[in-house]
Design an enzyme around this catalytic site. Sequence first.
Site, mmCIF file in Angstrom:
data_model
loop_
_atom_site.group_PDB
_atom_site.id
_atom_site.type_symbol
_atom_site.label_atom_id
_atom_site.label_comp_id
_atom_site.label_asym_id
_atom_site.label_seq_id
_atom_site.Cartn_x
_atom_site.Cartn_y
_atom_site.Cartn_z
ATOM 1 N N GLU A 193 55.034 44.604 28.104
ATOM 2 C CA GLU A 193 55.692 42.734 28.379
ATOM 3 C C GLU A 193 54.579 42.146 28.245
ATOM 4 O OE1 GLU A 193 58.650 43.578 31.764
ATOM 5 O OE2 GLU A 193 59.610 45.070 30.471
ATOM 6 N N GLU A 316 61.893 50.532 25.637
ATOM 7 C CA GLU A 316 62.095 50.661 26.794
ATOM 8 C C GLU A 316 64.104 50.372 26.999
ATOM 9 O OE1 GLU A 316 60.495 48.637 30.697
ATOM 10 O OE2 GLU A 316 58.843 49.365 29.828
ATOM 11 N N GLN A 365 63.891 56.033 32.836
ATOM 12 C CA GLN A 365 63.176 56.539 32.818
ATOM 13 C C GLN A 365 63.463 57.769 32.442
ATOM 14 O OE1 GLN A 365 59.388 55.472 34.910
ATOM 15 N NE2 GLN A 365 59.480 53.465 34.402
HETATM 16 O O1 AHR Z 1 61.095 50.823 33.638
HETATM 17 C C1 AHR Z 1 60.779 49.533 34.883
HETATM 18 C C2 AHR Z 1 59.926 47.943 34.652
HETATM 19 O O2 AHR Z 1 60.399 47.906 33.772
HETATM 20 C C3 AHR Z 1 58.670 48.949 32.917
HETATM 21 O O3 AHR Z 1 57.508 48.992 34.262
HETATM 22 C C4 AHR Z 1 58.172 47.143 32.455
HETATM 23 O O4 AHR Z 1 58.006 47.330 31.197
HETATM 24 C C5 AHR Z 1 59.904 46.746 32.890
HETATM 25 O O5 AHR Z 1 60.200 45.465 33.181
#
Ligand code: AHR
Length: 512
Positions: A193, A316, A365
Amino acid sequence: MKKILLFIFIAMAARHLSAQNQVTLQADSGKVIINKHIYGHFSEHLGKCIYGGFYVGEGNTKIPHTKGVRNDVVDALKKLKIPNLRWPGGCFADTYHWKDGIGPKNKRPTIVNTWWGGVTEDNSFGTHDFLDMCELLGAEPYLSGNVGSGTVQELSDWVQYVSFDGISPMSKLRKENGREKPWTVRFWGIGNEAWGCGGNMRPEYYANIYRQYATFMTGWDNNNKIFRIASGANSSDYNWTEVLMRDIPHNMLEGVGVHHYSVIDWSKKGSASEFSEQQYFTTMQRALKMEELVTKHAAIMDKYDPKKRVAMVVDEWGGWYDVEPGTNPGFLYQQNTMRDAMIAGVTLNIFNNHADRVRMANLAQTINVLQAVILTNDEKILLTPTYHVMEMYNVHQDATLLPVKIKTNDYTLNGEKLPAVSVSASRDKNGVTHISLVNIDGKNVQDVTIDIKGAKYTAVTGRVLSSPKIQDHNTFESPDKVKPAVFKGATLSTGKLSVKVPAFSVVVLELK
Ligand code: AHR
């Protein structure tokens, strides 16, 4: 009178027909392989994902483990056929200095995890722990390098430390720390990011920085080419993808990321398990947005890379709600319901259907954070509805994508509509065809007719994930409330398959 009756009959028949969802499956024309890495996961030093989730420490006498990694977690993830695991972040990655996490554990420096809860990180889970764990899981590691606060030298050293099979300062250090042979690490993220927590950069600036970092990263192994992934766009920031594809030489770029979360409203995300049908509907709107995102980012990539050499990596994705009451707001711990099963089902269908460009993805996650597949509480563990979808869908990993066309009914609520049914299909190496269907409709069973072209099947079996309420979820007291069951709602007749897909359910069919 006869004419009126005939008219009523035709009108009723037409209504009935329009209530059928029509799918056409081209069973003999697949060309694209669904890369198994679409089914990847993500583990950040965040809340209880690593500590308490994957890792309980070598000294733990209560929870069975292998070198500190929970055996129950390893067993569950192996059943998922987890293909890759991203680590150590996320935002954390751009604060992480890998050399803090090697060598004797009692000598490792501590740092403060500034992004996630301000807790002290003792670095007891580091490079060796993670890469050994990946070997245990049979998953390929995906290391996220520190660009935001690190150096080119630091990342270049990390590549050398884990991968070099020869004499070098870093391979010497690795051996001193107990690992003679290198691990196999193909996937490398160059920052995370970069437009936000990874440094608040502009795309042109990041593209230059990327070039610099990528220049000093090499596979150090002639057999295993390194796979470098650029920190990708935030959802619909198409300019980000445009600049990266334009400004980074493609011989330095194997993948471009995209991040997208299904969030109702960042300032009012709502509870993970107590939500209205309207909130469910809005979440599904956000999840289905993935179709548009992948299509538009892919079109930009096609412009610069018509041969589709560079992969889209959605590293993500998932649902994001308010944390569970009473838990640390920085730990992002949330329950996981049938709503999340719907997100997973439709998203994976989208990825499958775009497998020509989407060749890797990571659900955010794995454990105890956001749309987790596993929740733990000390020695207790539960598998979430999302876990079950990932497990049911693993039949698509490395299978040949079969093209499908769908005409679906709408799921309507308060004057808004969404496509009720989503589908993807593949043929595996043994010639078995799998079709995954999701009905997101909050109330109605959907009748789906599948026209099969180019193949003759004689048997259909299936599994279904469904539950009486969309808010249903598993708890430590009742860990099997939501789990897959045998599906009996599919019937096969010549060239046609009729399926009754229950409201908010995921069905995976097997055809032979
Ligand atoms: O997954 C949680 C957070 O979300 C991660 O650390 C970041 O990359 C995103 O903004």
